[in-house]
Enzyme design. Structure first.
Site, PDB file in Angstrom:
ATOM      1  N   ARG A 159     -12.645  15.238   7.337  1.00  0.00           N
ATOM      2  CA  ARG A 159     -13.474  15.583   6.171  1.00  0.00           C
ATOM      3  C   ARG A 159     -14.908  15.860   6.613  1.00  0.00           C
ATOM      4  NH1 ARG A 159     -11.638  10.434   3.444  1.00  0.00           N
ATOM      5  NH2 ARG A 159      -9.531  10.873   2.704  1.00  0.00           N
ATOM      6  N   GLU A 178      -8.028  -5.372   5.223  1.00  0.00           N
ATOM      7  CA  GLU A 178      -7.881  -5.033   3.807  1.00  0.00           C
ATOM      8  C   GLU A 178      -6.669  -5.724   3.187  1.00  0.00           C
ATOM      9  OE1 GLU A 178      -8.658  -0.956   5.257  1.00  0.00           O
ATOM     10  OE2 GLU A 178      -9.324  -0.591   3.210  1.00  0.00           O
ATOM     11  N   ARG A 181      -2.544  -2.029  -3.533  1.00  0.00           N
ATOM     12  CA  ARG A 181      -3.754  -1.237  -3.354  1.00  0.00           C
ATOM     13  C   ARG A 181      -3.685  -0.035  -4.304  1.00  0.00           C
ATOM     14  NH1 ARG A 181      -5.137   3.302   0.951  1.00  0.00           N
ATOM     15  NH2 ARG A 181      -7.334   3.502   0.440  1.00  0.00           N
ATOM     16  N   ASN A 197       0.873  -1.169   0.000  1.00  0.00           N
ATOM     17  CA  ASN A 197       0.000   0.000   0.000  1.00  0.00           C
ATOM     18  C   ASN A 197       0.911   1.221   0.000  1.00  0.00           C
ATOM     19  OD1 ASN A 197      -1.765   2.081   0.475  1.00  0.00           O
ATOM     20  ND2 ASN A 197      -2.736   1.158   2.265  1.00  0.00           N
ATOM     21  N   HIS A 211     -13.105   2.451  -0.172  1.00  0.00           N
ATOM     22  CA  HIS A 211     -13.122   1.416   0.883  1.00  0.00           C
ATOM     23  C   HIS A 211     -13.717   0.108   0.365  1.00  0.00           C
ATOM     24  CE1 HIS A 211     -13.401   4.776   4.160  1.00  0.00           C
ATOM     25  NE2 HIS A 211     -12.146   4.406   3.990  1.00  0.00           N
TER      26      HIS A 211
END
Ligand code: ADP
Length: 413
Positions: free
Chosen positions: A252, A395, A102, A19, A191
């Site tokens: 956010r 993940e 990823r 990643n 996601h």
């Protein structure tokens, strides 16, 4: 049985999962069949003076921290290879048969894990227009990894891919169609790797085929998104063209009237870049309550800080609204599933998010909700019509599993 073990392929192959961010490289060497991580690490502060490496070997409970110099992603891979050579496990003995990467934005082009070739890299580069902070770093990681591991296949696993099953009614914004098409403005969702893993793991936990279930998955980490999953397929998700839309997050804003931006531009003189920073980096629970980390926010709320309490209320109010919306889209809800840092650990967020939903058949068991555990678990009451679960996301394992499915697909029976 852990979800890792339950969904593992029948092979002892090892996969390296990568990643790669703009200033960091995270990696895990995973043996999917055993559900085992052989090593995990992080190279931080790529491109800065004072890089840092952490390399962990879970089986030995060992962790190594070092100061390193990492001018770029190529150097980060050299640091990683050095860590394997110095601390193990040996990459000769546990040679990865593939590297899984990823990639954040796959646009409308990538709807499944994809073997990397020249054309795929051109496409990932081209999709940087939609994800300028992520895709270039993902691509730099792929190219550096190809140099470090030239003999094995590399597979791109896209955050957006799982949501490619959304119908046009869910992914289209109500703006001029030609303009939207020209600039690829639509909802993609993110996601996806987590939502795919967690919805399947939830079905395994319940002992029911995922095809039968209608689930609402709430991935609540620093970034946060909800996903309506019907029969194992994403039919709606809260993040949009970018990860800014939807739930309230660490920094956010999530959903906001777009006219707020025109107003702040005209009245407060904020530039586009300043507005971008405001909504992506200075809003969410940080903007409302002064803390980006849910643990800090919860402590402040416990101590009576009114801003922190309001931030928690806004955060959970938004989640509740999405549960209602997705229940309507799904027509029936079998399970609500919490995952990621906040979803797995914060009893208060889970409790407040589901408050008042008893009339819809959602009954939380207060003791089960408060219990701390790393395992998948049920937190609803026995007489709750809707199952409420906590399922830890994974993940990296999902990327390893999907990578194997591309390079060593199981035989057709
Ligand atoms: P990322 O999106 O970066 O992968 P994570 O899934 O690790 O993030 O989630 C990070 C969030 O989880 C942070 O806001 C952190 O405060 C929160 N978190 C972690 N542990 C707890 C806890 N015990 N209680 C409440 N929140 C927690």
């Amino acid at each position: 049985m852990s979800a890792r073990a339950a969904s593992a392929p029948d092979t002892d192959a090892v996969v390296l999962v990568v990643n790669s961010g703009s200033s960091s490289l995270k990696y895990q060497l995973i043996e999917p069949a055993a559900g085992r991580t052989l090593a995990a690490g992080l190279v931080e502060r790529i491109g800065m003076e004072d890089g840092h490496l952490q390399h962990r070997i879970p089986a030995d409970d060992a962790s190594f921290d070092e100061a390193v110099v990492v001018p770029d992603h190529e150097a980060a891979f050299r640091v990683m290879l050095g860590a394997f050579a110095a601390h193990g496990p040996s990459l000769d003995e546990h040679a990865p048969i593939a590297v899984g990467h990823r990639v954040v934005q796959g646009g409308a082009r990538f709807f499944e894990p994809t073997l990397v070739d020249r054309l795929v890299k051109i496409n990932i580069d081209e999709l940087s227009a939609l994800a300028p902070l992520h895709n270039p770093a993902n691509l730099a990681g792929i190219e550096a990894a190809e140099h470090a591991f030239p003999e094995v296949p590399h597979v791109a696993v896209f955050d957006t891919a799982f949501h490619q099953t959304m119908p046009p009614a869910a992914y289209s914004y109500a703006i001029d169609r030609a303009l939207a098409a020209k600039h690829r403005v639509r909802r993609y969702g993110f996601h996806g790797t987590s939502h795919a893993y967690v919805s399947r793991a939830a079905a395994e936990f319940l002992g029911r085929p995922v095809e039968e279930l209608r689930q609402i998955v709430l991935h609540l980490g620093n970034g946060a998104s909800a996903c309506a999953v019907s029969g194992g397929r994403s039919v709606e998700t809260s993040m949009g063209m970018t990860p800014l839309e939807g739930l309230v997050m660490g920094t956010r804003s999530g959903d906001i009237d777009p006219a707020v931006l025109f107003h702040l531009h005209r009245r407060a003189g904020l530039s586009v870049d300043e507005l971008d920073r405001l909504l992506n980096s200075e809003s969410g629970i940080l903007g409302l309550g002064g803390h980006r980390d849910m643990r800090d926010l919860t402590h402040a709320a416990d101590a009576g800080d009114a801003d922190a309490v309001l931030a928690l209320e806004v955060y959970t109010h938004r989640i509740r609204s999405y549960i209602g919306a997705y229940a309507a889209q799904l027509g029936r809800v079998d399970a609500i599933v919490f995952t990621a840092g906040v979803g797995e650990n914060s009893a208060i967020v889970r409790e407040w998010s589901l408050a008042g939903l008893e009339g819809f058949g959602v009954l939380l068991d207060a003791d089960r909700n408060r219990e701390r555990s790393q395992a998948a678990r049920r937190i609803s009451a026995d007489d709750s019509r809707v199952e409420v679960l906590v399922v830890p996301t994974d993940e990296e394992f999902e990327i390893a599993r999907q990578t194997l499915a591309v390079v060593a697909p199981p035989p057709v029976e």
